[in-house]
Design a protein around this motif. Structure first.
Motif, mmCIF file in Angstrom:
data_model
loop_
_atom_site.group_PDB
_atom_site.id
_atom_site.type_symbol
_atom_site.label_atom_id
_atom_site.label_comp_id
_atom_site.label_asym_id
_atom_site.label_seq_id
_atom_site.Cartn_x
_atom_site.Cartn_y
_atom_site.Cartn_z
ATOM 1 N N THR A 3 -35.106 -10.035 -32.143
ATOM 2 C CA THR A 3 -36.122 -10.837 -32.822
ATOM 3 C C THR A 3 -35.660 -11.203 -34.229
ATOM 4 O OG1 THR A 3 -37.853 -9.763 -31.541
ATOM 5 C CG2 THR A 3 -38.540 -10.876 -33.555
ATOM 6 N N ASP A 5 -32.598 -11.645 -35.230
ATOM 7 C CA ASP A 5 -31.612 -12.722 -35.098
ATOM 8 C C ASP A 5 -32.299 -14.069 -34.929
ATOM 9 O OD1 ASP A 5 -29.459 -10.950 -35.251
ATOM 10 O OD2 ASP A 5 -29.342 -10.720 -33.060
ATOM 11 N N GLN A 6 -33.321 -14.089 -34.097
ATOM 12 C CA GLN A 6 -34.048 -15.335 -33.853
ATOM 13 C C GLN A 6 -34.765 -15.821 -35.111
ATOM 14 O OE1 GLN A 6 -36.468 -14.213 -30.532
ATOM 15 N NE2 GLN A 6 -34.902 -14.748 -29.024
ATOM 16 N N LEU A 7 -35.379 -14.902 -35.842
ATOM 17 C CA LEU A 7 -36.091 -15.273 -37.062
ATOM 18 C C LEU A 7 -35.132 -15.812 -38.125
ATOM 19 C CD1 LEU A 7 -38.715 -12.405 -37.321
ATOM 20 C CD2 LEU A 7 -39.142 -14.811 -36.826
ATOM 21 N N TRP A 8 -34.017 -15.096 -38.362
ATOM 22 C CA TRP A 8 -33.041 -15.543 -39.361
ATOM 23 C C TRP A 8 -32.399 -16.860 -38.944
ATOM 24 C CZ3 TRP A 8 -33.138 -14.249 -44.119
ATOM 25 C CH2 TRP A 8 -33.558 -12.988 -44.509
ATOM 26 N N GLY A 9 -32.109 -17.015 -37.655
ATOM 27 C CA GLY A 9 -31.544 -18.260 -37.154
ATOM 28 C C GLY A 9 -32.498 -19.429 -37.338
ATOM 29 N N THR A 10 -33.777 -19.199 -37.044
ATOM 30 C CA THR A 10 -34.791 -20.234 -37.219
ATOM 31 C C THR A 10 -34.927 -20.622 -38.686
ATOM 32 O OG1 THR A 10 -35.993 -19.444 -35.284
ATOM 33 C CG2 THR A 10 -37.224 -20.811 -36.847
ATOM 34 N N LEU A 11 -34.964 -19.628 -39.555
ATOM 35 C CA LEU A 11 -35.055 -19.902 -40.987
ATOM 36 C C LEU A 11 -33.858 -20.722 -41.454
ATOM 37 C CD1 LEU A 11 -36.517 -19.471 -43.678
ATOM 38 C CD2 LEU A 11 -35.226 -17.344 -43.921
ATOM 39 N N LEU A 13 -31.954 -22.724 -39.668
ATOM 40 C CA LEU A 13 -32.066 -24.078 -39.113
ATOM 41 C C LEU A 13 -33.074 -24.930 -39.878
ATOM 42 C CD1 LEU A 13 -31.880 -23.495 -35.266
ATOM 43 C CD2 LEU A 13 -30.227 -24.697 -36.708
ATOM 44 N N ILE A 14 -34.183 -24.336 -40.275
ATOM 45 C CA ILE A 14 -35.200 -25.062 -41.038
ATOM 46 C C ILE A 14 -34.626 -25.514 -42.381
ATOM 47 C CG2 ILE A 14 -37.385 -24.806 -42.295
ATOM 48 C CD1 ILE A 14 -38.301 -23.009 -39.923
#
Length: 69
Positions: A3, A5-11, A13-14
């Motif tokens: 989770t 990894d997904q949160l940091w990746g999303t941040l 990308l934003i």
């Protein structure tokens, strides 16, 4: 993938998407580097010195944190 990894990746990308959008926009002053310059007042000698000291300290800490953990 965790989770975190997904949160940091999303941040990430934003932030990248916003930077690309702002770079394509004719309005100046919206990029992250321009905002950091304004927030930290790097156009003044004290602001520039504080930014340089803070950035160097953060970079050294991050390098040691990553390499020694």
């Amino acid at each position: 993938m965790t989770t975190a990894d997904q949160l940091w990746g999303t941040l990430l990308l934003i932030v990248v998407a916003y930077e690309i959008y702002i770079l394509g926009n004719v309005e100046s002053g919206g990029t992250l580097s321009e905002r950091v310059r304004a927030w930290l007042r790097v156009h003044t000698r004290p602001g520039r010195a504080l930014f340089a000291i803070g950035w160097t300290g953060f970079t050294v800490w991050l390098l040691l944190h990553i390499l020694t953990e």
